[in-house]
Design an enzyme around this catalytic site. Structure first.
Site, PDB file in Angstrom:
ATOM      1  N   ASP A 138       0.901  -1.203  -0.021  1.00  0.00           N
ATOM      2  CA  ASP A 138       0.142   0.195   0.367  1.00  0.00           C
ATOM      3  C   ASP A 138       0.860   1.395  -0.116  1.00  0.00           C
ATOM      4  OD1 ASP A 138      -2.163  -1.627   0.163  1.00  0.00           O
ATOM      5  OD2 ASP A 138      -2.330  -1.410   2.334  1.00  0.00           O
ATOM      6  N   LYS A 139       0.303   2.198  -0.588  1.00  0.00           N
ATOM      7  CA  LYS A 139       0.971   3.816  -0.664  1.00  0.00           C
ATOM      8  C   LYS A 139       1.784   3.940   0.846  1.00  0.00           C
ATOM      9  CE  LYS A 139       0.195   8.695  -0.972  1.00  0.00           C
ATOM     10  NZ  LYS A 139      -0.895   9.693  -0.975  1.00  0.00           N
TER      11      LYS A 139
END
Length: 307
Positions: A138-139
Site C-alpha cells: 500500500d502507498k
C-alpha cells in the site's frame, strides 16, 4: 473506440462476474466487476450492475468494453533504498507515501517511475502498465518489495508468491493488547458492500476471496502492541482489514483505524514489511532481505515504551 461483445450462457447457473471471468480470461475479474458496476453489462437486454447476479443457461450477455487508459511511464530520478540487486531482480525498501505503480491520479513519483530510471531495460517486463511488479505494498506501508528485471524472473517470482515459497513478514503497531500471544485470522476479504473504496470481511459466496494472516506478539506496550504478521495470501489491505476485524487496528490507519493520537506524526499506518524471503529465479538460492523500519516507526516504539 469501445468494443462490444455478445455472449450466450451455456453452463449451469453461476454468478455473473465468475462466468464472465471464465469466458474472458484476457480480462481480470476486477476489471469485469468494474464494467458491471459501471453499467456496461446487460443481461437479456436489461442493464445489470450486480456482479453477484446469477445467470442461467440461454441468457444473453452484452458487454461494452471501453479502451484502457494509456499511462505515460516516464523514468524519474527518485531516491531508492536498495536492499539487493542483480541482473534478475531488485529488492527495494519502499518509503511511506510512495505509490508502487502509476494509475489515474498518480501518474508520477511512483516506484515504477524510479525503477525505469534506475533499470534502463525494465520497460515491458511482465506487462507495459506495471513493468516488473510481482506484488504490491500500500502507498503508506513501508518495507521490502521485489521487482523482476526479466520476464523469466517475473513468472518465477509470481509463482513463488502464489505457492507461498516466497515469505512476507511484517511488523505492525496496533491499538490494544491481544489476550493471546499468537493466532491466525482466516476470514475472506472483498470489496466493502457499502464503501467501495474500502475492503472488508466478505463471505466467499458474496465475492470475498480466501485470506489468511498469522500473527504473534513481539512486544507489549501497555495499551499498544507490536505484532509480527506473516501472510499466507496477499489480498488488498489484508493485514489492515484483519487487524481491525479482531479489534486491534493498525496505529495511524485512517481508513480502518480509530484515529486516536499517539503523540507521533505518522506518514501513514505503522505497518512495515521487514522481511522478504524468496528463491532466486536463476540460481535457486534462498535470498532473505531485511528492511530496516523507517525512523518514524522506531520513534513511535520509543514513545510508547516510555508511557
Amino acid at each position: 473506440m469501445h468494443d462490444y461483445l455478445s455472449l450466450t450462457v451455456a453452463e449451469k447457473a453461476t454468478r455473473l462476474d465468475r462466468w464472465l471471468a471464465a469466458e474472458l480470461p484476457e480480462l481480470t475479474r476486477s476489471r469485469l466487476q468494474k464494467l458491471i458496476e459501471g453499467g456496461q453489462v446487460q443481461v437479456n437486454g436489461q442493464l445489470c450492475r450486480k456482479k453477484q447476479m446469477v445467470v442461467q443457461i440461454g441468457d444473453q450477455i452484452t458487454l461494452e468494453i471501453p479502451p484502457t487508459e494509456s499511462l505515460a511511464l516516464e523514468p524519474e530520478n527518485l531516491p531508492l533504498d536498495i536492499l539487493y540487486e542483480d541482473e534478475s531482480l531488485i529488492i527495494i525498501n519502499k518509503a511511506a507515501g510512495m505509490v508502487v505503480h502509476p494509475a489515474p491520479g498518480h501518474s508520477g513519483g511512483t516506484l515504477v517511475n524510479a525503477l525505469l530510471y534506475h533499470c534502463q531495460d525494465l520497460a515491458g517486463i511482465g506487462g507495459v502498465e506495471r513493468p516488473g511488479i510481482v506484488h504490491r505494498l500500500d502507498k503508506d506501508t513501508t518495507g521490502a518489495i521485489v521487482v523482476a528485471k526479466t520476464d523469466q524472473a517475473h513468472q518465477h517470482l509470481q509463482k513463488q508468491i502464489q505457492t507461498k515459497t516466497a515469505q512476507r513478514e511484517y511488523l505492525g503497531v496496533v491499538y490494544g493488547a491481544p489476550r493471546a500471544s499468537e493466532g491466525t485470522i482466516d476470514a475472506p476479504i472483498g470489496r466493502h458492500p457499502v464503501d467501495r473504496k474500502k475492503q472488508g470481511i466478505v463471505p466467499e459466496s458474496q465475492g470475498g476471496r480466501e485470506a489468511v494472516t498469522h500473527w504473534r506478539v513481539r512486544e507489549r506496550l501497555g495499551n499498544f502492541t507490536l505484532l509480527e504478521f506473516k501472510l499466507e495470501t496477499g489480498r488488498t489491505h489484508q493485514i489492515r482489514v484483519h487487524s481491525s476485524s479482531m479489534g486491534h487496528p493498525i496505529v495511524g490507519d485512517v481508513v480502518y483505524g480509530v484515529g486516536r493520537s499517539v503523540g507521533v506524526n505518522l506518514t501513514g499506518q505503522a505497518l512495515h514489511a521487514y522481511r522478504l524471503s524468496l528463491e532466486h529465479p536463476v540460481s535457486g538460492e534462498m535470498i532473505e532481505a531485511i528492511a530496516p523500519p523507517p525512523p518514524e516507526f522506531l520513534t513511535l516504539l520509543e514513545v510508547l515504551r516510555k508511557r
